[in-house]
Design an enzyme around this catalytic site. Structure first.
Site, PDB file in Angstrom:
ATOM      1  N   ALA A  15     -27.389  30.204 -68.445  1.00 14.63           N
ATOM      2  CA  ALA A  15     -27.765  31.378 -69.257  1.00 14.63           C
ATOM      3  C   ALA A  15     -28.993  31.115 -70.120  1.00 14.63           C
ATOM      4  CB  ALA A  15     -26.592  31.788 -70.146  1.00 14.63           C
ATOM      5  N   THR A  32     -14.339  31.748 -70.068  1.00 18.02           N
ATOM      6  CA  THR A  32     -13.229  31.089 -70.782  1.00 18.02           C
ATOM      7  C   THR A  32     -13.249  31.529 -72.243  1.00 18.02           C
ATOM      8  OG1 THR A  32     -14.639  29.169 -71.273  1.00 18.02           O
ATOM      9  CG2 THR A  32     -13.237  28.983 -69.332  1.00 18.02           C
ATOM     10  N   TYR A  89     -17.934  20.691 -89.870  1.00 15.11           N
ATOM     11  CA  TYR A  89     -18.211  21.992 -89.256  1.00 15.11           C
ATOM     12  C   TYR A  89     -19.231  22.785 -90.093  1.00 15.11           C
ATOM     13  CZ  TYR A  89     -17.967  25.677 -85.969  1.00 15.11           C
ATOM     14  OH  TYR A  89     -18.347  26.573 -84.991  1.00 15.11           O
ATOM     15  N   GLY A  98     -21.296  34.018 -71.364  1.00 17.60           N
ATOM     16  CA  GLY A  98     -20.237  33.044 -71.663  1.00 17.60           C
ATOM     17  C   GLY A  98     -18.887  33.679 -71.407  1.00 17.60           C
ATOM     18  N   TYR A 120     -13.294  32.823 -75.970  1.00 11.22           N
ATOM     19  CA  TYR A 120     -13.591  34.107 -76.585  1.00 11.22           C
ATOM     20  C   TYR A 120     -14.397  35.037 -75.682  1.00 11.22           C
ATOM     21  CZ  TYR A 120     -11.638  33.330 -81.216  1.00 11.22           C
ATOM     22  OH  TYR A 120     -10.766  33.181 -82.259  1.00 11.22           O
TER      23      TYR A 120
HETATM   24  P1  NAD Z   1     -15.504  28.047 -74.364  1.00 13.56           P
HETATM   25  O1  NAD Z   1     -15.864  26.621 -74.102  1.00 13.56           O
HETATM   26  O2  NAD Z   1     -14.121  28.492 -74.035  1.00 13.56           O
HETATM   27  O3  NAD Z   1     -16.505  29.041 -73.556  1.00 13.56           O
HETATM   28  C1  NAD Z   1     -17.851  28.770 -73.379  1.00 13.56           C
HETATM   29  C2  NAD Z   1     -18.439  29.725 -72.363  1.00 13.56           C
HETATM   30  O4  NAD Z   1     -19.856  29.441 -72.269  1.00 13.56           O
HETATM   31  C3  NAD Z   1     -17.892  29.584 -70.919  1.00 13.56           C
HETATM   32  O5  NAD Z   1     -17.824  30.856 -70.311  1.00 13.56           O
HETATM   33  C4  NAD Z   1     -18.973  28.744 -70.216  1.00 13.56           C
HETATM   34  O6  NAD Z   1     -19.046  28.923 -68.803  1.00 13.56           O
HETATM   35  C5  NAD Z   1     -20.205  29.297 -70.888  1.00 13.56           C
HETATM   36  N1  NAD Z   1     -21.375  28.417 -70.819  1.00 13.56           N
HETATM   37  C6  NAD Z   1     -21.553  27.194 -71.364  1.00 13.56           C
HETATM   38  N2  NAD Z   1     -22.799  26.743 -71.078  1.00 13.56           N
HETATM   39  C7  NAD Z   1     -23.410  27.714 -70.358  1.00 13.56           C
HETATM   40  C8  NAD Z   1     -24.706  27.857 -69.780  1.00 13.56           C
HETATM   41  N3  NAD Z   1     -25.638  26.914 -69.910  1.00 13.56           N
HETATM   42  N4  NAD Z   1     -24.969  28.979 -69.083  1.00 13.56           N
HETATM   43  C9  NAD Z   1     -24.028  29.958 -68.919  1.00 13.56           C
HETATM   44  N5  NAD Z   1     -22.804  29.885 -69.470  1.00 13.56           N
HETATM   45  C10 NAD Z   1     -22.498  28.770 -70.169  1.00 13.56           C
HETATM   46  O7  NAD Z   1     -15.898  28.302 -75.878  1.00 13.56           O
HETATM   47  P2  NAD Z   1     -15.295  29.222 -77.043  1.00 13.56           P
HETATM   48  O8  NAD Z   1     -14.476  28.366 -77.922  1.00 13.56           O
HETATM   49  O9  NAD Z   1     -14.743  30.477 -76.519  1.00 13.56           O
HETATM   50  O10 NAD Z   1     -16.636  29.504 -77.853  1.00 13.56           O
HETATM   51  C11 NAD Z   1     -17.405  30.684 -77.696  1.00 13.56           C
HETATM   52  C12 NAD Z   1     -18.050  31.024 -79.032  1.00 13.56           C
HETATM   53  O11 NAD Z   1     -17.013  31.305 -79.986  1.00 13.56           O
HETATM   54  C13 NAD Z   1     -18.898  29.889 -79.630  1.00 13.56           C
HETATM   55  O12 NAD Z   1     -20.018  30.436 -80.256  1.00 13.56           O
HETATM   56  C14 NAD Z   1     -17.954  29.286 -80.651  1.00 13.56           C
HETATM   57  O13 NAD Z   1     -18.637  28.616 -81.699  1.00 13.56           O
HETATM   58  C15 NAD Z   1     -17.255  30.541 -81.151  1.00 13.56           C
HETATM   59  N6  NAD Z   1     -15.985  30.310 -81.869  1.00 13.56           N
HETATM   60  C16 NAD Z   1     -15.019  29.506 -81.341  1.00 13.56           C
HETATM   61  C17 NAD Z   1     -13.848  29.272 -82.066  1.00 13.56           C
HETATM   62  C18 NAD Z   1     -12.744  28.389 -81.545  1.00 13.56           C
HETATM   63  O14 NAD Z   1     -11.831  28.038 -82.297  1.00 13.56           O
HETATM   64  N7  NAD Z   1     -12.755  28.045 -80.272  1.00 13.56           N
HETATM   65  C19 NAD Z   1     -13.666  29.890 -83.323  1.00 13.56           C
HETATM   66  C20 NAD Z   1     -14.652  30.750 -83.804  1.00 13.56           C
HETATM   67  C21 NAD Z   1     -15.824  30.939 -83.081  1.00 13.56           C
END
Ligand code: NAD
Length: 393
Positions: free
Chosen positions: A111, A50, A234, A47, A52
């Site tokens: 993935a 983008t 949530y 992941g 995190y």
């Molecule tokens: P994001 O949408 O920015 O990133 C998602 C990533 O997953 C991307 O790189 C995308 O290409 C990849 N992805 C999605 N489906 C895929 C697949 N089938 N195969 C391969 N890659 C795939 O999301 P984010 O907000 O950075 O979230 C990442 C993690 O952080 C999650 O577990 C989320 O719950 C957690 N998180 C997010 C926040 C927030 O406020 N955004 C806060 C705390 C925790």
């Protein structure tokens, strides 16, 4: 072509390669400012394009000088249409990493599939031997189970009873009430199947069976808890149930493979994933104003640099009672939360920009897609077809 933002619901369907490159360069500058000498040297980020995950890859490369292998699911440009933001982010990341003499390879594909896991393993075997750190940062609305071939869809619903609260139409800047019907059993199971810990466990099982983990390998998956105002949708909702399953998986991975496996609870930030969650964008807008005033505001990159430096590799883990790493500590500071709670009931469309940092929310949302960044001339024609240098597939 000249690329302009085209917003459809919670996403922008266009992305600007130069703007994405600027945003990546800005994150790299922040990561470079915090050197982590005892950091990992061979890092797999699942992941990685983008939010995190991208910040994790940037921190690994530019704070720790690590080699990175990134996995993501992004759209290349086709028929003259721009690629997705994560594609352009990776183009920029790889260009910068290569210029800095750092190994960086990428795999674009699902993935959740066995094929992508196999490809990652082959690459690690050929290029690294073993991996020091595995970051699991997927956010996906659906998952196809690699064994059964069944596809599951996740949802963001409360459990037990319907939920009504104030929410924000982030395109129009309208504060309105939202009501969401409760999930049924299938909704809960499907969301756990997509966003729970099963796939993280499958990754670690595959890596272990292939002999590419070493005794010091660490793995971390990301989670969120947030304030009570968002709990029905949530923490106590379908997604929170899935996140509990990620915590179960962290314990199972540790027990089965003897490696350190953590859930890191991160703060709320503007990403493609968080913008789709009801209530959360309004909360983020209010939170940002308060945290900026207190001087504790952080974006993805600051959070992940702090996670790597102060928690995982140089400081103290400071695990909470459930064994989780908390870098949401500044967000959850009782003073900050008391201020959010005092503003929350009074926010309206009319006072939105006064009591919250909605302008910054909208700016950050557009920046996710490479728009609105300083120093970019958006009136210029740009080439949309940009290859990722070391794309394996
Ligand atoms: P994001 O949408 O920015 O990133 C998602 C990533 O997953 C991307 O790189 C995308 O290409 C990849 N992805 C999605 N489906 C895929 C697949 N089938 N195969 C391969 N890659 C795939 O999301 P984010 O907000 O950075 O979230 C990442 C993690 O952080 C999650 O577990 C989320 O719950 C957690 N998180 C997010 C926040 C927030 O406020 N955004 C806060 C705390 C925790």
């Amino acid at each position: 072509m000249i690329i302009e933002p085209k917003i459809r619901g919670f996403v922008c369907i266009t992305a600007h390669p130069e703007g994405c490159a600027k945003k990546v360069a800005d994150e790299i500058a922040i990561a470079k400012a915090s050197s982590i000498e005892s950091g990992p040297k061979k890092v797999l980020v699942i992941g990685a394009s983008t939010g995190y995950g991208l910040s994790s890859r940037i921190t690994a490369a530019f704070s720790c000088e690590a080699s990175t292998l990134g996995v993501f699911f992004e759209r290349p440009s086709s028929n003259g249409k721009p690629a997705s933001a994560g594609w352009y982010n990776t183009v920029a990341f790889e260009n910068e990493a290569t210029a800095a003499g750092l190994y960086a390879k990428s795999i674009n594909g699902d993935a959740f599939s066995n094929e992508i896991k196999e490809e990652v393993i082959q690459t690690i075997k050929e290029d690294w031997g073993t991996v020091d750190c595995v970051i699991y940062s997927l956010a996906s609305p659906r998952r196809t189970d690699p064994t059964t071939g069944n596809t599951y869809k996740s949802c963001l619903k409360p459990i037990g009873s319907s939920f009504s609260n104030t929410s924000l139409d982030t395109n129009k800047g309208l504060v309105e009430s939202v009501s969401i019907e409760p999930a049924n059993e299938e909704d809960i199971e499907n969301t756990v199947k997509v966003m729970g810990g099963e796939d993280w466990e499958l990754w670690m099982e595959a890596l272990s069976n292939a002999g590419v983990l070493n005794e010091d390998t660490k793995t971390v998956a990301y989670s969120y808890i947030g304030p009570e105002v968002t709990w029905p949708v949530y923490k106590n909702g379908t997604i929170g149930t899935a996140k509990l399953d990620v915590e179960r998986a962290s314990r199972a991975i540790h027990e089965k493979y003897g490696i350190e496996a953590y859930v890191s609870v991160n703060k709320a930030v503007v990403t493609q994933a968080s913008s789709a969650i009801p209530v959360v964008p309004l909360y983020i807008s209010i939170l940002f104003k308060i945290m900026k005033a207190k001087g504790t505001h952080e974006g993805c990159i600051e959070q992940i640099v702090r996670l790597f430096k102060d928690r995982l590799y140089e400081g103290e883990l400071n695990l909470d009672s459930e064994g989780r790493i908390r870098v949401d500590d500044w967000e959850m500071d009782p003073d900050i939360q008391a201020e959010v709670a005092s503003i929350w009931p009074s926010v309206t469309t009319d006072n939105l920009r006064e009591v919250s940092d909605f302008d910054a929310y909208q700016k950050e949302f557009l920046e996710l897609f490479g728009f609105g960044l300083e120093g970019i001339d958006y009136s210029q024609d740009v080439e949309v077809d940009r290859p990722i240098q070391s794309l394996i597939s």
